[in-house]
Design a protein around this motif. Structure first.
Motif, PDB file in Angstrom:
ATOM      1  N   MET A   1      31.541  54.325  59.154  1.00 21.49           N
ATOM      2  CA  MET A   1      30.370  54.051  59.968  1.00 21.49           C
ATOM      3  C   MET A   1      30.516  52.663  60.583  1.00 21.49           C
ATOM      4  SD  MET A   1      27.017  54.831  60.727  1.00 21.49           S
ATOM      5  CE  MET A   1      26.563  56.024  59.506  1.00 21.49           C
ATOM      6  N   VAL A  97      24.757  61.274  67.523  1.00 22.16           N
ATOM      7  CA  VAL A  97      25.961  61.364  66.701  1.00 22.16           C
ATOM      8  C   VAL A  97      25.569  61.955  65.347  1.00 22.16           C
ATOM      9  CG1 VAL A  97      27.789  60.038  65.580  1.00 22.16           C
ATOM     10  CG2 VAL A  97      26.954  59.354  67.844  1.00 22.16           C
ATOM     11  N   PRO A  99      27.555  63.667  61.684  1.00 17.44           N
ATOM     12  CA  PRO A  99      28.794  64.059  61.006  1.00 17.44           C
ATOM     13  C   PRO A  99      29.039  65.561  61.154  1.00 17.44           C
ATOM     14  CG  PRO A  99      27.485  62.633  59.600  1.00 17.44           C
ATOM     15  CD  PRO A  99      26.623  62.991  60.783  1.00 17.44           C
ATOM     16  N   THR A 134      36.435  56.098  66.943  1.00 16.97           N
ATOM     17  CA  THR A 134      35.620  55.826  65.754  1.00 16.97           C
ATOM     18  C   THR A 134      35.154  57.097  65.062  1.00 16.97           C
ATOM     19  OG1 THR A 134      34.901  53.756  66.754  1.00 16.97           O
ATOM     20  CG2 THR A 134      33.542  54.625  64.959  1.00 16.97           C
ATOM     21  N   PHE A 135      34.822  58.113  65.828  1.00 19.24           N
ATOM     22  CA  PHE A 135      34.240  59.322  65.245  1.00 19.24           C
ATOM     23  C   PHE A 135      35.184  60.523  65.254  1.00 19.24           C
ATOM     24  CE2 PHE A 135      30.730  56.602  66.487  1.00 19.24           C
ATOM     25  CZ  PHE A 135      30.021  56.553  65.284  1.00 19.24           C
ATOM     26  N   ASP A 138      35.076  62.496  62.150  1.00 17.73           N
ATOM     27  CA  ASP A 138      33.854  63.289  62.004  1.00 17.73           C
ATOM     28  C   ASP A 138      33.871  64.521  62.894  1.00 17.73           C
ATOM     29  OD1 ASP A 138      32.728  61.552  60.147  1.00 17.73           O
ATOM     30  OD2 ASP A 138      31.723  60.354  61.678  1.00 17.73           O
ATOM     31  N   LEU A 140      34.325  64.531  66.365  1.00 20.10           N
ATOM     32  CA  LEU A 140      33.838  64.342  67.735  1.00 20.10           C
ATOM     33  C   LEU A 140      34.960  64.616  68.734  1.00 20.10           C
ATOM     34  CD1 LEU A 140      31.466  63.480  69.558  1.00 20.10           C
ATOM     35  CD2 LEU A 140      32.383  61.152  69.443  1.00 20.10           C
TER      36      LEU A 140
END
Length: 192
Positions: A1, A97, A99, A134-135, A138, A140
């Motif tokens: 995060m 956003v 998860p 960054t994601f 997760d 994205l």
């Protein structure tokens, strides 16, 4: 995060200074309140700051998004060669956003003095690259950008940032009272 100390950068170009994207801070309230008279900002966005107290509320909402991990809003500053930033020239945000969700949404606005100078596309590309990096873990893979259909400047910004027009959206009052556009960029896409 990501945490609230995150800083993003866009390099200088031959005709424009470098950009720093930083999370909004309480110290930005007075500068935001000045924007209440920006008619284009009022026309094309949901920005509803009227005075310093409403600016402080807006800034608390941005901070809450960071704290809750679903909305990451950045002030966009032009940086002079010495590395000193000025007052915010704009705003970019990664929102919705979650998860495991494969998609999220981006948004942006610029102040009057920053429009038409390539700040919005550069800031949006920096945000997009950061979001996909960054994601990625997760899941994205897709970012959407929505705007009013008659906002031709936003269509240009989307295209310059690698977001392709994916759909024309029917009006959906009260949040979207007029026809809109949805632009999409996938993680594997390369900006123009």
């Amino acid at each position: 995060m990501p945490d609230i100390t995150t800083r993003l950068h866009a390099d200088a170009t031959p005709t424009a200074p470098a950009l720093v994207l930083r999370p909004w801070s309480p110290a930005d309230a007075a500068g935001l309140a000045v924007l209440r008279g920006d008619e284009a900002l009022r026309r094309w966005t949901s920005f509803s700051v009227e005075d310093v107290p409403s600016a402080a509320r807006w800034l608390r909402e941005q901070r809450r998004g960071w704290d809750e991990g679903h909305r990451f809003a950045f002030a966009v500053e032009e940086v002079d060669p010495s590395g000193t930033g000025g007052p915010p020239a704009g705003h970019v945000v990664l929102k919705d956003v979650a998860p495991g969700a494969g998609s999220a949404e981006v948004g942006y606005w610029t102040v009057a003095r920053a429009r038409g100078r390539g700040i919005a596309p550069r800031a949006l590309r920096a945000l997009t690259d950061w979001a996909f990096t960054t994601f990625a873990g997760d899941g994205l893979t897709r970012l959407g950008l929505r705007h009013q259909g008659d906002n031709t400047a936003s269509c240009r910004v989307a295209g310059k940032s690698g977001y392709e027009l994916a759909a024309v959206l029917s009006p959906n009052p009260p949040a979207h009272p007029v026809q809109g556009h949805l632009h999409v960029r996938h993680r594997a896409a390369t900006p123009r």
